[in-house]
Design an enzyme around this catalytic site. Sequence first.
Site, PDB file in Angstrom:
ATOM      1  N   ASN A  20      -4.006 -75.412 -10.822  1.00 27.70           N
ATOM      2  CA  ASN A  20      -4.610 -74.398  -9.952  1.00 27.70           C
ATOM      3  C   ASN A  20      -6.109 -74.456 -10.222  1.00 27.70           C
ATOM      4  O   ASN A  20      -6.594 -73.957 -11.236  1.00 27.70           O
ATOM      5  CB  ASN A  20      -4.028 -73.024 -10.298  1.00 27.70           C
ATOM      6  CG  ASN A  20      -4.558 -71.932  -9.389  1.00 27.70           C
ATOM      7  OD1 ASN A  20      -5.474 -72.156  -8.599  1.00 27.70           O
ATOM      8  ND2 ASN A  20      -4.005 -70.749  -9.518  1.00 27.70           N
ATOM      9  N   ARG A  68      -1.903 -76.158  -6.352  1.00 26.62           N
ATOM     10  CA  ARG A  68      -2.030 -74.987  -5.500  1.00 26.62           C
ATOM     11  C   ARG A  68      -3.211 -75.218  -4.562  1.00 26.62           C
ATOM     12  O   ARG A  68      -4.313 -75.563  -5.012  1.00 26.62           O
ATOM     13  CB  ARG A  68      -2.302 -73.748  -6.350  1.00 26.62           C
ATOM     14  CG  ARG A  68      -2.518 -72.548  -5.479  1.00 26.62           C
ATOM     15  CD  ARG A  68      -3.072 -71.391  -6.253  1.00 26.62           C
ATOM     16  NE  ARG A  68      -3.240 -70.273  -5.346  1.00 26.62           N
ATOM     17  CZ  ARG A  68      -4.112 -69.289  -5.528  1.00 26.62           C
ATOM     18  NH1 ARG A  68      -4.886 -69.286  -6.587  1.00 26.62           N
ATOM     19  NH2 ARG A  68      -4.203 -68.322  -4.658  1.00 26.62           N
ATOM     20  N   HIS A 103      -0.950 -65.623  -0.712  1.00 23.06           N
ATOM     21  CA  HIS A 103       0.072 -65.302  -1.729  1.00 23.06           C
ATOM     22  C   HIS A 103       1.458 -65.765  -1.285  1.00 23.06           C
ATOM     23  O   HIS A 103       2.481 -65.229  -1.746  1.00 23.06           O
ATOM     24  CB  HIS A 103       0.166 -63.773  -1.988  1.00 23.06           C
ATOM     25  CG  HIS A 103      -0.988 -63.179  -2.719  1.00 23.06           C
ATOM     26  ND1 HIS A 103      -1.447 -61.902  -2.444  1.00 23.06           N
ATOM     27  CD2 HIS A 103      -1.763 -63.659  -3.721  1.00 23.06           C
ATOM     28  CE1 HIS A 103      -2.469 -61.623  -3.246  1.00 23.06           C
ATOM     29  NE2 HIS A 103      -2.678 -62.672  -4.022  1.00 23.06           N
ATOM     30  N   ARG A 136     -11.760 -56.020  -3.914  1.00 21.49           N
ATOM     31  CA  ARG A 136     -11.866 -56.191  -2.460  1.00 21.49           C
ATOM     32  C   ARG A 136     -11.492 -54.904  -1.744  1.00 21.49           C
ATOM     33  O   ARG A 136     -10.558 -54.213  -2.140  1.00 21.49           O
ATOM     34  CB  ARG A 136     -10.930 -57.313  -1.987  1.00 21.49           C
ATOM     35  CG  ARG A 136     -11.439 -58.694  -2.337  1.00 21.49           C
ATOM     36  CD  ARG A 136     -10.444 -59.769  -1.977  1.00 21.49           C
ATOM     37  NE  ARG A 136     -10.060 -60.518  -3.157  1.00 21.49           N
ATOM     38  CZ  ARG A 136      -8.996 -61.311  -3.249  1.00 21.49           C
ATOM     39  NH1 ARG A 136      -8.199 -61.478  -2.206  1.00 21.49           N
ATOM     40  NH2 ARG A 136      -8.723 -61.943  -4.362  1.00 21.49           N
ATOM     41  N   GLU A 176       4.445 -68.120  -9.739  1.00 29.04           N
ATOM     42  CA  GLU A 176       3.906 -69.058  -8.749  1.00 29.04           C
ATOM     43  C   GLU A 176       3.904 -70.495  -9.267  1.00 29.04           C
ATOM     44  O   GLU A 176       4.128 -71.437  -8.516  1.00 29.04           O
ATOM     45  CB  GLU A 176       2.500 -68.616  -8.335  1.00 29.04           C
ATOM     46  CG  GLU A 176       2.556 -67.325  -7.522  1.00 29.04           C
ATOM     47  CD  GLU A 176       1.211 -66.671  -7.335  1.00 29.04           C
ATOM     48  OE1 GLU A 176       0.590 -66.916  -6.299  1.00 29.04           O
ATOM     49  OE2 GLU A 176       0.781 -65.914  -8.214  1.00 29.04           O
TER      50      GLU A 176
END
Length: 417
Positions: A26, A101, A190, A251, A396
């Site tokens: 990742n 990823r 996601h 965010r 993940e």
Amino acid sequence: MFGMTPSISPADGRRESADSAVLVINSGSSSLKFSLIDGSREAVLVQGLAEALGSADAALHVARPDQAKETRAIPGAHHSQAMAAVLEVIEEFHVAAVGHRVVHGGEAFSESVLIERETLAAIRACVPLAPLHNPANLAGIEAAMERFPTLPHVAVFDTAFHQTMPPQAFHYALPHALYENHRVRRYGFHGTSHRFVSTEATRLLGRDPANLQLITAHLGNGCSACAVKNGHSVDTTMGFTPLEGLVMGTRSGDIDPNLHEFLANTLGKSLGEITAMLNRESGLLGISGLSNDMRTLAAAAETGHVRAGLAIDIFCYRLAKGLLGLAAGLDRIDALVFTGGIGEHSAAVRAKTLSHLQILHPVIDAEHNRIHGRDSDGRITASTSGLLTLVVPTNEELVIAREAMRFLAPSFTSPSS
Ligand code: ADP
């Protein structure tokens, strides 16, 4: 040693041995996370994080099960040198494939793919859609391909799971030419997490995947929720970028788009400054003025920090509102699934969110919620609840490893794929 490639068998790069491992990468703009996952046991063999890449402080942190963490300085290292350092760490293992990823696959990728020359070009074509993430992902892929030239490399996209959204869910109410000419639409992110926890929930509940309607809420530093109908994403809260939707750590989630003009006019801020504020200085951090970390906020709210409490209240209320919005994509809600750092560990956030979903008659089981559903199938609601609610830890890296394994020889199968 730098430049060394791990031993792999046949010439086509495929490996069948059950002790083979998958390297999951990742790659961020200044970081590179890796996990080496045993293909047959699906267990982490070693994992680590190279951070501060490109600076004098660059370092590689490595963790092995049941061992103290190690840190190695790699001053000035970029992705390629970081990958070489990772290779040294894992050289004792047989690596069979590398899973990467990739944040944005645009409309080009609705599933994982073996990376070939054209794939790299297609990922590069998505750079305008994810200008921070995709170049960083590409840097990781290129560094890994340079170090592991004979292994299969597989790209797993955050957006792919949401490519099943129907037009009414993925289009914005904007002039259609923006979609036709610039692919302006809702993509969602996601996806690996929503897919993993929805599959896990289906398994835990012993239900038929073709007849199960779920809402999954991934609440980490980034937060998004997804309506999953019979195994497919039919709507999600994130949109063109991961800024849309729920309140997150830093965010803002949804805001009135006219705010840009107001802030530009009243504060003289540039578009870039406003975008940075919405992405990095808003959300839990912006409201509380204290932290983006839910643990810090929960502790502060306990001792009377008013804005920490307000940040948590807004987070939970907006989350509940987002979940109810997603219900429009379903015929019924068979279960709500919490995951991600906050979703898996904050009983208080889950309880507060359910308190705003009274319209669905949830009945929380305080004890199961306190222990995060760990003693059962993840359930945190009572048998009388109108809304079955579960906690399902996400993984993940495991999804990416499983996806990479799909491209190996047929005899190399995972126990639960
Ligand atoms: P990322 O999105 O970066 O992978 P995580 O999924 O690890 O992040 O989630 C990070 C968030 O989870 C942080 O806000 C952190 O405070 C929160 N978190 C982790 N553990 C707990 C806990 N025990 N209680 C409340 N929040 C927690």
